[in-house]
Design a protein around this motif. Structure first.
Motif, PDB file in Angstrom:
ATOM      1  N   LEU A 148       0.829  -1.211   0.000  1.00 52.80           N
ATOM      2  CA  LEU A 148       0.000   0.000   0.000  1.00 52.80           C
ATOM      3  C   LEU A 148       0.864   1.262   0.000  1.00 52.80           C
ATOM      4  O   LEU A 148       0.539   2.242  -0.670  1.00 52.80           O
ATOM      5  CB  LEU A 148      -0.937   0.010   1.202  1.00 52.80           C
ATOM      6  CG  LEU A 148      -2.100  -0.965   1.148  1.00 52.80           C
ATOM      7  CD1 LEU A 148      -2.863  -0.959   2.469  1.00 52.80           C
ATOM      8  CD2 LEU A 148      -3.031  -0.633  -0.006  1.00 52.80           C
ATOM      9  N   LEU A 149       1.964   1.240   0.751  1.00 56.01           N
ATOM     10  CA  LEU A 149       2.862   2.398   0.778  1.00 56.01           C
ATOM     11  C   LEU A 149       3.498   2.655  -0.585  1.00 56.01           C
ATOM     12  O   LEU A 149       3.600   3.808  -1.016  1.00 56.01           O
ATOM     13  CB  LEU A 149       3.942   2.219   1.843  1.00 56.01           C
ATOM     14  CG  LEU A 149       3.485   2.411   3.285  1.00 56.01           C
ATOM     15  CD1 LEU A 149       4.607   2.045   4.252  1.00 56.01           C
ATOM     16  CD2 LEU A 149       3.015   3.838   3.513  1.00 56.01           C
ATOM     17  N   CYS A 150       3.909   1.604  -1.265  1.00 54.16           N
ATOM     18  CA  CYS A 150       4.467   1.776  -2.614  1.00 54.16           C
ATOM     19  C   CYS A 150       3.434   2.409  -3.542  1.00 54.16           C
ATOM     20  O   CYS A 150       3.749   3.333  -4.305  1.00 54.16           O
ATOM     21  CB  CYS A 150       4.930   0.434  -3.182  1.00 54.16           C
ATOM     22  SG  CYS A 150       6.447  -0.180  -2.430  1.00 54.16           S
ATOM     23  N   LEU A 151       2.221   1.935  -3.472  1.00 54.24           N
ATOM     24  CA  LEU A 151       1.143   2.492  -4.291  1.00 54.24           C
ATOM     25  C   LEU A 151       0.875   3.947  -3.920  1.00 54.24           C
ATOM     26  O   LEU A 151       0.756   4.815  -4.788  1.00 54.24           O
ATOM     27  CB  LEU A 151      -0.128   1.653  -4.128  1.00 54.24           C
ATOM     28  CG  LEU A 151      -1.363   2.134  -4.869  1.00 54.24           C
ATOM     29  CD1 LEU A 151      -1.119   2.198  -6.373  1.00 54.24           C
ATOM     30  CD2 LEU A 151      -2.539   1.223  -4.550  1.00 54.24           C
ATOM     31  N   ALA A 152       0.799   4.246  -2.622  1.00 56.27           N
ATOM     32  CA  ALA A 152       0.512   5.609  -2.170  1.00 56.27           C
ATOM     33  C   ALA A 152       1.613   6.583  -2.582  1.00 56.27           C
ATOM     34  O   ALA A 152       1.329   7.692  -3.057  1.00 56.27           O
ATOM     35  CB  ALA A 152       0.327   5.631  -0.655  1.00 56.27           C
ATOM     36  N   VAL A 153       2.872   6.177  -2.419  1.00 55.88           N
ATOM     37  CA  VAL A 153       3.989   7.054  -2.796  1.00 55.88           C
ATOM     38  C   VAL A 153       3.956   7.336  -4.291  1.00 55.88           C
ATOM     39  O   VAL A 153       4.095   8.481  -4.731  1.00 55.88           O
ATOM     40  CB  VAL A 153       5.338   6.434  -2.374  1.00 55.88           C
ATOM     41  CG1 VAL A 153       6.508   7.145  -3.047  1.00 55.88           C
ATOM     42  CG2 VAL A 153       5.488   6.472  -0.862  1.00 55.88           C
ATOM     43  N   SER A 154       3.754   6.302  -5.083  1.00 57.34           N
ATOM     44  CA  SER A 154       3.724   6.461  -6.535  1.00 57.34           C
ATOM     45  C   SER A 154       2.532   7.315  -6.978  1.00 57.34           C
ATOM     46  O   SER A 154       2.687   8.260  -7.743  1.00 57.34           O
ATOM     47  CB  SER A 154       3.653   5.083  -7.203  1.00 57.34           C
ATOM     48  OG  SER A 154       3.442   5.215  -8.582  1.00 57.34           O
ATOM     49  N   HIS A 155       1.353   6.974  -6.490  1.00 60.48           N
ATOM     50  CA  HIS A 155       0.123   7.617  -6.947  1.00 60.48           C
ATOM     51  C   HIS A 155      -0.001   9.049  -6.427  1.00 60.48           C
ATOM     52  O   HIS A 155      -0.233   9.977  -7.193  1.00 60.48           O
ATOM     53  CB  HIS A 155      -1.089   6.792  -6.511  1.00 60.48           C
ATOM     54  CG  HIS A 155      -2.366   7.214  -7.147  1.00 60.48           C
ATOM     55  ND1 HIS A 155      -2.834   6.632  -8.301  1.00 60.48           N
ATOM     56  CD2 HIS A 155      -3.273   8.158  -6.810  1.00 60.48           C
ATOM     57  CE1 HIS A 155      -3.990   7.195  -8.633  1.00 60.48           C
ATOM     58  NE2 HIS A 155      -4.266   8.121  -7.740  1.00 60.48           N
ATOM     59  N   TYR A 156       0.139   9.205  -5.103  1.00 56.80           N
ATOM     60  CA  TYR A 156      -0.107  10.509  -4.491  1.00 56.80           C
ATOM     61  C   TYR A 156       1.166  11.344  -4.348  1.00 56.80           C
ATOM     62  O   TYR A 156       1.120  12.566  -4.482  1.00 56.80           O
ATOM     63  CB  TYR A 156      -0.778  10.333  -3.130  1.00 56.80           C
ATOM     64  CG  TYR A 156      -2.107   9.632  -3.240  1.00 56.80           C
ATOM     65  CD1 TYR A 156      -3.208  10.275  -3.799  1.00 56.80           C
ATOM     66  CD2 TYR A 156      -2.242   8.319  -2.831  1.00 56.80           C
ATOM     67  CE1 TYR A 156      -4.425   9.632  -3.932  1.00 56.80           C
ATOM     68  CE2 TYR A 156      -3.464   7.665  -2.952  1.00 56.80           C
ATOM     69  CZ  TYR A 156      -4.549   8.326  -3.507  1.00 56.80           C
ATOM     70  OH  TYR A 156      -5.740   7.681  -3.637  1.00 56.80           O
ATOM     71  N   GLY A 157       2.291  10.701  -4.078  1.00 55.23           N
ATOM     72  CA  GLY A 157       3.534  11.445  -3.880  1.00 55.23           C
ATOM     73  C   GLY A 157       4.211  11.842  -5.177  1.00 55.23           C
ATOM     74  O   GLY A 157       4.664  12.969  -5.332  1.00 55.23           O
ATOM     75  N   LEU A 158       4.286  10.902  -6.121  1.00 52.15           N
ATOM     76  CA  LEU A 158       4.961  11.164  -7.383  1.00 52.15           C
ATOM     77  C   LEU A 158       4.014  11.596  -8.495  1.00 52.15           C
ATOM     78  O   LEU A 158       4.454  11.997  -9.570  1.00 52.15           O
ATOM     79  CB  LEU A 158       5.744   9.918  -7.829  1.00 52.15           C
ATOM     80  CG  LEU A 158       6.830   9.433  -6.865  1.00 52.15           C
ATOM     81  CD1 LEU A 158       7.449   8.135  -7.372  1.00 52.15           C
ATOM     82  CD2 LEU A 158       7.893  10.504  -6.664  1.00 52.15           C
ATOM     83  N   GLY A 159       2.709  11.476  -8.251  1.00 53.46           N
ATOM     84  CA  GLY A 159       1.727  11.894  -9.246  1.00 53.46           C
ATOM     85  C   GLY A 159       1.592  10.953 -10.429  1.00 53.46           C
ATOM     86  O   GLY A 159       1.069  11.333 -11.472  1.00 53.46           O
ATOM     87  N   LEU A 160       2.048   9.700 -10.272  1.00 50.21           N
ATOM     88  CA  LEU A 160       1.925   8.710 -11.349  1.00 50.21           C
ATOM     89  C   LEU A 160       0.567   8.023 -11.170  1.00 50.21           C
ATOM     90  O   LEU A 160       0.442   7.057 -10.428  1.00 50.21           O
ATOM     91  CB  LEU A 160       3.084   7.720 -11.287  1.00 50.21           C
ATOM     92  CG  LEU A 160       4.478   8.351 -11.356  1.00 50.21           C
ATOM     93  CD1 LEU A 160       5.551   7.319 -11.068  1.00 50.21           C
ATOM     94  CD2 LEU A 160       4.691   9.005 -12.708  1.00 50.21           C
ATOM     95  N   THR A 161      -0.448   8.516 -11.845  1.00 52.81           N
ATOM     96  CA  THR A 161      -1.832   8.129 -11.548  1.00 52.81           C
ATOM     97  C   THR A 161      -2.484   7.213 -12.573  1.00 52.81           C
ATOM     98  O   THR A 161      -3.665   6.892 -12.433  1.00 52.81           O
ATOM     99  CB  THR A 161      -2.700   9.394 -11.393  1.00 52.81           C
ATOM    100  OG1 THR A 161      -2.629  10.151 -12.608  1.00 52.81           O
ATOM    101  CG2 THR A 161      -2.215  10.247 -10.226  1.00 52.81           C
ATOM    102  N   SER A 162      -1.759   6.774 -13.573  1.00 52.80           N
ATOM    103  CA  SER A 162      -2.373   5.881 -14.560  1.00 52.80           C
ATOM    104  C   SER A 162      -2.587   4.490 -13.948  1.00 52.80           C
ATOM    105  O   SER A 162      -1.949   4.131 -12.950  1.00 52.80           O
ATOM    106  CB  SER A 162      -1.492   5.765 -15.806  1.00 52.80           C
ATOM    107  OG  SER A 162      -0.321   5.025 -15.509  1.00 52.80           O
TER     108      SER A 162
END
Length: 145
Positions: free
Chosen positions: A91-105
């Protein structure tokens, strides 16, 4: 191949096979609970996660780590905690990527959660399972030495 290398390979392959079986049980139950049983997604996932952990514990206790001895409620609780920590890593990997790095695809979410997150969680689960749950004499947490 020396005995130690063979034992390590057998352990890793056994852990991986049990993990695949547990994943299949988790996925099949989640799919059933969401579909025909009509449960909401979070309830279905909690139930399928508990069953997947139980399948993994039984497979490791009766197969991969059958010679290490610990059985019962305490080792199962520690095993469950290790698997819960693995889920948090994903979940943390997903959260960092999606919300932190803005990689939302959808592809980015899949790579971060089911790819990178799963790989890191599997390493954590392997280490935790062999170090905290199924300890063996003469072996510390590392599988490298």
């Amino acid at each position: 191949m020396n005995t130690r290398a063979w034992t390590s390979r057998r352990e890793l392959l056994g852990f991986a096979a049990v993990g695949l079986l547990a994943y299949a049980a988790d996925l099949a139950l989640f799919t059933y609970l969401r579909g025909p049983a009509g449960l909401d997604p979070l309830t279905a996932k909690v139930l399928s996660f508990v069953v997947g952990c139980s399948v993994a514990y039984a497979g490791n206790a009766l197969g991969t780590y059958r010679d290490t001895g610990p059985r019962g409620a305490r080792p199962y609780a520690v095993f469950f905690a290790v698997n819960l920590a693995g889920a948090v890593v994903q979940l943390l990997c997903l959260a960092v990527s999606h919300y932190g790095l803005g990689l939302t695809s959808q592809r980015a979410d899949t790579v971060s959660g089911a790819g990178i997150g799963m790989a890191l969680a599997t390493i954590l689960r392997f280490w935790g399972t062999r170090t905290l749950v199924f300890r063996s004499e003469g072996r510390v947490g590392s599988w490298t030495g």
